[in-house]
Design an enzyme around this catalytic site. Structure first.
Site, PDB file in Angstrom:
ATOM      1  N   TYR A 168       3.594 127.334  69.479  1.00 45.26           N
ATOM      2  CA  TYR A 168       4.003 128.604  69.042  1.00 45.26           C
ATOM      3  C   TYR A 168       5.753 128.581  69.314  1.00 45.26           C
ATOM      4  CZ  TYR A 168       0.267 131.760  71.902  1.00 45.26           C
ATOM      5  OH  TYR A 168      -0.963 132.826  72.568  1.00 45.26           O
ATOM      6  N   HIS A 183      -1.074 144.520  74.675  1.00 39.61           N
ATOM      7  CA  HIS A 183      -0.394 142.839  74.875  1.00 39.61           C
ATOM      8  C   HIS A 183      -0.224 142.685  76.552  1.00 39.61           C
ATOM      9  CE1 HIS A 183       2.392 139.519  74.943  1.00 39.61           C
ATOM     10  NE2 HIS A 183       2.958 140.119  76.225  1.00 39.61           N
TER      11      HIS A 183
END
Length: 614
Positions: A240, A422
């Site tokens: 990431y 999420h």
């Protein structure tokens, strides 16, 4: 031999007659089932009578990390069918494409193209609990065309969303886990195939999409590219990457009306998903940063860059705002700083690959009628909401109560047009439902095959009007079978979240409508469980909640009582303004909203019901 007995009664003869008739009907019905044998591909190639799928194929995604397998598809909501086109750059002896709950090779719904050494065959198949493949007795994939082209082999086929075959995958709204594999040698019989013995992989896509045409954007359109600064992709499976980008100084208010991905050519199969966040307007400066989002040395201020502006995942199309609304960027009350986050999925550990992927924001100074807003629903990021270890299925629910919507929403309410679900790694499903007058009336968004590795903003097929007094329930499903300790709520990737970021208009002051259990009742739970297990030296209240959870003896009873507590105890309602302050009112020890009737799952025609069309 005497066939008839003179002592038979008329009732007996009648029973025998209808029994025989029923048996005959069973035989006739069985004879009209779909063929249970594979299709000889050579008989299809030149068949002009078969209708081609709706063209073009608007949705597509690379399947493998090298981009040598490409899947494209189109949808017919009227026929409730999906058309797929599989492109294989180099076909040797066959290819496998399939779907399963979470990308497992076992108990998967498959379509297989294979050759026996003399002929090629196409068939609907399935894998058992050990990965062994068998031809399905009900052939629900229909081959349309198989063709060799200069850039590879193309396979066109279709199937219904639902086949009512227990061995087939139900294609529904939300994430679909696609599995694929290539055959390196001929198969005399499909039963020789075991998926664990061939090269396979998994990809995630949103299969069912709204089929609305792209709107006209109008004049005065400008763009900003928020992209990675020529990053060398690390040679590791998962990265990431975070990057801070500044907006132009003194940028006036504009409306973002569309955004799209910008992917560096050649990296289409490695760039997995991208998000752009706006930093907190309270921060006058954010340090420059380009590096791993997980680096412990990254600036702490990056943690305050969490307001979602844009999100894209592999296979997603450009995102358009409704004609009457746009997302504000620039001007008073906004931040000059944006945080880009790019997820690189590099399972082949390719080294030295450079990337400048990101998202292109299309904005206009010609402001639309409404500002669009983003509101958080679900659970507050707090350890008081926890999941026991070794759970196959555990549910947590966050509430946006009628008291909060009555306080914060205008008389006409708001219109939700998109949302982003999420959770973290233990999340398996998310569902937000609208409750009005105690009854579930509409699903806002649902994904029962959710993966934290595939998150994007999803346009609703129909806008949802939320009115004052309505209730919104966001329910998350978790699996912690691989964990020996409880999982608490929080920001860490091994902690959990349950959130739905809804995109709506007109923008209002309600920024966050979330809940968590009342802390006093949770302390009563700790006291009770410790006493039940004979622990008279309970340190409840002397250590933090995370430690209290970790010190419990986690057996079935401990988990069941916690589940019951979460479904009955009062909640602390966070009805927050954009200033992060609560709206005036009493929000502690609020009762859980009562739901008197729930929505039934939509049924497909073969299940004795119907699903709504587009």
């Amino acid at each position: 031999m005497r066939i008839f007995n003179k002592h038979l009664r008329l009732q007996d003869v009648t029973i025998m007659y209808f029994t025989a008739l029923a048996a005959l009907m069973v035989i006739l019905v069985a004879s009209y089932q779909a063929p249970s044998f594979p299709v000889d591909v050579s008989s299809i190639k030149q068949s002009p009578s078969r209708s081609l799928p709706p063209l073009p194929m608007p949705f597509r995604a690379p399947l493998d990390p090298r981009g040598e397998l490409q899947l494209a598809w189109n949808i017919s909501y009227a026929k409730q069918e999906i058309y797929m086109e599989l492109q294989v750059a180099e076909l040797k002896h066959g290819v496998v494409l399939g779907m399963s709950d979470r990308g497992e090779l076992t108990n998967a719904d498959l379509v297989v193209l294979w050759d026996s050494g003399t002929k090629s065959y196409f068939g609907d198949a399935w894998s058992d609990s050990e990965g062994h493949v068998s031809l399905d007795s009900q052939q629900d994939y229909e081959l349309i065309e198989a063709k060799e082209k200069p850039d590879g082999f193309y396979l066109l086929f279709k199937r219904p969303f639902s086949t009512c075959d227990p061995k087939d995958y139900l294609i529904e709204e939300g994430t679909v886990h696609i599995i694929y594999g290539l055959l390196d040698q001929p198969l005399a019989s499909l039963e020789e195939l075991n998926l664990s013995r061939i090269h396979t992989g998994v990809q995630r896509v949103l299969m069912l999409r709204p089929d609305d045409p792209s709107p006209t954007l109008g004049p005065d359109l400008q763009t900003i590219d928020v992209v990675a600064p020529d990053v060398i992709i690390p040679s590791q499976e998962t990265t990431y990457w975070c990057f801070i980008q500044k907006l132009p100084e003194n940028m006036p208010k504009n409306h973002i009306i569309m955004y799209e991905s910008v992917i560096t050519p050649g990296n289409e199969a490695i760039v997995h998903h991208i998000e752009v966040f706006e930093c907190s307007p309270d921060m006058m400066d954010v340090p420059q940063y380009s590096g791993s989002c997980d680096d412990n040395m990254k600036p702490r201020k990056l943690n305050y860059c969490r307001h979602v502006l844009a999100a894209w995942a592999m296979g997603a199309e450009a995102f358009y705002y409704p004609p009457d609304a746009g997302l504000a960027i620039g001007g008073p009350g906004s931040s000059r700083f944006l945080r880009l986050e790019v997820h690189y999925h590099n399972p082949l550990l390719i080294a030295g690959r450079r990337d400048s992927s990101g998202i292109r924001l299309h904005y206009t100074p010609r402001l639309r009628r409404y500002d669009a807003g983003i509101m958080e629903l679900g659970l507050v990021y707090t350890p008081v909401m926890a999941i026991p270890p070794k759970q196959h299925t555990f549910y947590l629910t966050g509430y946006c109560t009628s008291k909060c919507t009555q306080t914060a929403l205008p008389p006409g309410g708001i219109y939700v047009f998109a949302s982003q679900l999420h959770t973290h790694l233990a999340g398996r499903g998310v569902r937000t439902v609208l409750v009005r007058g105690g009854k579930e009336v509409e699903i806002v968004q649902e994904d029962q095959h959710f993966s934290t590795h595939y998150q994007t903003i999803r346009v609703l097929r129909k806008m949802v009007n939320i009115l004052p007094g309505d209730v919104l329930l966001t329910k998350c499903t978790y699996n912690t079978e691989d964990r020996s300790k409880p999982t608490v709520g929080g920001f860490g990737i091994m902690e959990e979240m349950c959130v739905n970021y809804i995109h709506y208009y007109p923008r209002i002051q309600l920024e966050l409508c979330k809940s968590h259990i009342d802390m006093g009742y949770l302390q009563k739970y700790f006291n009770f469980i410790n006493r039940f297990h004979g622990n008279e030296q309970c340190v409840c209240g002397e250590v933090d909640v995370t430690q209290q959870f970790s010190q419990l003896d986690w057996d079935d009873f401990t988990g069941e009582v916690l589940d019951s507590l979460y479904n009955t105890a009062p909640i602390f309602m966070h009805c927050n303004q954009s200033t992060a302050r609560l709206f005036p009112g009493e929000w502690e020890k609020q009762p859980i909203p009562v739901v008197t009737s729930t929505l039934e799952k939509h049924r497909y025609p073969c299940e004795g019901g119907a699903v709504p069309t587009s």
